[in-house]
Scaffold this motif. Structure first.
Motif, PDB file in Angstrom:
ATOM      1  N   ARG A   1       0.804  -1.081   0.004  1.00  0.00           N
ATOM      2  CA  ARG A   1      -0.062  -0.092  -0.190  1.00  0.00           C
ATOM      3  C   ARG A   1       0.961   1.216   0.158  1.00  0.00           C
ATOM      4  N   SER A   2       0.720   2.084  -0.853  1.00  0.00           N
ATOM      5  CA  SER A   2       1.454   3.128  -0.784  1.00  0.00           C
ATOM      6  C   SER A   2       1.597   4.059   0.455  1.00  0.00           C
ATOM      7  N   PRO A   3       2.944   4.588   0.799  1.00  0.00           N
ATOM      8  CA  PRO A   3       3.015   5.211   1.990  1.00  0.00           C
ATOM      9  C   PRO A   3       2.489   6.877   1.833  1.00  0.00           C
ATOM     10  N   VAL A   4       2.041   7.070   0.700  1.00  0.00           N
ATOM     11  CA  VAL A   4       1.481   8.494   0.541  1.00  0.00           C
ATOM     12  C   VAL A   4      -0.401   8.428   0.767  1.00  0.00           C
ATOM     13  N   ASP A   5      -0.753   7.360  -0.110  1.00  0.00           N
ATOM     14  CA  ASP A   5      -2.379   7.450  -0.186  1.00  0.00           C
ATOM     15  C   ASP A   5      -2.908   6.178   0.206  1.00  0.00           C
ATOM     16  N   GLY A   6      -2.103   5.174   0.367  1.00  0.00           N
ATOM     17  CA  GLY A   6      -2.782   3.776   0.678  1.00  0.00           C
ATOM     18  C   GLY A   6      -3.139   2.984  -0.649  1.00  0.00           C
ATOM     19  N   ALA A   7      -2.904   3.619  -1.731  1.00  0.00           N
ATOM     20  CA  ALA A   7      -3.255   2.888  -2.964  1.00  0.00           C
ATOM     21  C   ALA A   7      -2.211   1.569  -3.108  1.00  0.00           C
ATOM     22  N   LEU A   8      -2.865   0.771  -3.950  1.00  0.00           N
ATOM     23  CA  LEU A   8      -2.024  -0.416  -4.354  1.00  0.00           C
ATOM     24  C   LEU A   8      -1.042  -0.158  -5.174  1.00  0.00           C
ATOM     25  N   GLU A   9       0.368  -0.716  -5.003  1.00  0.00           N
ATOM     26  CA  GLU A   9       1.522  -0.434  -5.860  1.00  0.00           C
ATOM     27  C   GLU A   9       2.244  -2.041  -5.948  1.00  0.00           C
ATOM     28  N   ILE A  10       2.521  -2.086  -7.116  1.00  0.00           N
ATOM     29  CA  ILE A  10       3.167  -3.416  -7.323  1.00  0.00           C
ATOM     30  C   ILE A  10       4.616  -3.146  -7.943  1.00  0.00           C
ATOM     31  N   CYS A  11       5.452  -3.922  -7.389  1.00  0.00           N
ATOM     32  CA  CYS A  11       7.084  -3.826  -7.443  1.00  0.00           C
ATOM     33  C   CYS A  11       7.503  -4.291  -8.843  1.00  0.00           C
ATOM     34  N   LEU A  12       8.240  -3.680  -9.685  1.00  0.00           N
ATOM     35  CA  LEU A  12       8.679  -4.462 -10.725  1.00  0.00           C
ATOM     36  C   LEU A  12      10.274  -4.195 -10.741  1.00  0.00           C
ATOM     37  N   VAL A  13      11.000  -5.125 -11.268  1.00  0.00           N
ATOM     38  CA  VAL A  13      12.403  -5.180 -11.182  1.00  0.00           C
ATOM     39  C   VAL A  13      12.932  -4.687 -12.704  1.00  0.00           C
ATOM     40  N   HIS A  14      14.131  -4.114 -12.793  1.00  0.00           N
ATOM     41  CA  HIS A  14      14.715  -3.810 -14.246  1.00  0.00           C
ATOM     42  C   HIS A  14      15.977  -4.554 -14.155  1.00  0.00           C
ATOM     43  N   ARG A  15      15.903  -5.438 -15.213  1.00  0.00           N
ATOM     44  CA  ARG A  15      17.218  -6.357 -15.359  1.00  0.00           C
ATOM     45  C   ARG A  15      18.195  -5.675 -16.279  1.00  0.00           C
ATOM     46  N   PRO A  16      19.365  -5.245 -15.927  1.00  0.00           N
ATOM     47  CA  PRO A  16      20.018  -4.736 -16.987  1.00  0.00           C
ATOM     48  C   PRO A  16      20.761  -5.696 -18.040  1.00  0.00           C
TER      49      PRO A  16
END
Length: 152
Positions: free
Chosen positions: A31-46
């Motif tokens: 949950r976003s620390p700003v507004d509680g909205a759902l956030e999904i983590c994506l990773v960038h693989r160089p």
């Protein structure tokens, strides 16, 4: 056909690679620390210049869920609480069949430190995450996460 080098002691010998590559990962959310909205983590693989969910190959005899949690922590720096299983992805990579078992997982603690495998992470709302993901099969996992977090 893809080949692998034979073990030491068999100079010059080559044999076809065999079997399915087994991997595991998570659709990591918070949950976003700003507004509680759902956030999904994506990773960038160089190495591949792509955006994906954290995942990786299982070690010999490693439990898939344990491997998924290990990979999330290695790639994102976050520990997480696993939730429901999500669909398993099956595809061919490097000439071999690959099977990736996924779970929904809520981030609990940690912070990202860039490394040679993952140089960036993004926490995005579901719509933006779907659009940023490189592979269409990874987009389906966002939909699966939404369905388990918001059952109809």
């Amino acid at each position: 056909m893809t080949y692998e080098e034979a073990p030491r002691g068999e100079p010059g010998a080559r044999r076809p690679k065999q079997g399915t590559v087994h991997a595991a990962g998570c659709v990591l959310w918070r949950r976003s620390p700003v507004d509680g909205a759902l956030e999904i983590c994506l990773v960038h693989r160089p190495k591949y210049d792509d955006w994906s969910h954290p995942k990786g190959k299982l070690k010999r005899d490693e439990d898939p869920l344990a491997g998924a949690l290990r990979e999330v922590e290695e790639e994102t720096g976050h520990r997480c609480a696993p939730g429901p299983r999500l669909p398993t992805a099956r595809y061919v990579a490097g000439g071999r069949p690959k099977q990736v078992t996924y779970w929904a997982a809520e981030a609990t603690e940690g912070h990202f430190v860039p490394n040679r495998e993952v140089d960036r992470v993004l926490w995005l709302p579901p719509f933006a995450a779907r659009n940023r993901l490189t592979q269409p099969r990874d987009r389906q996992l966002v939909d699966a996460l939404l369905s388990v977090l918001n059952p109809a």
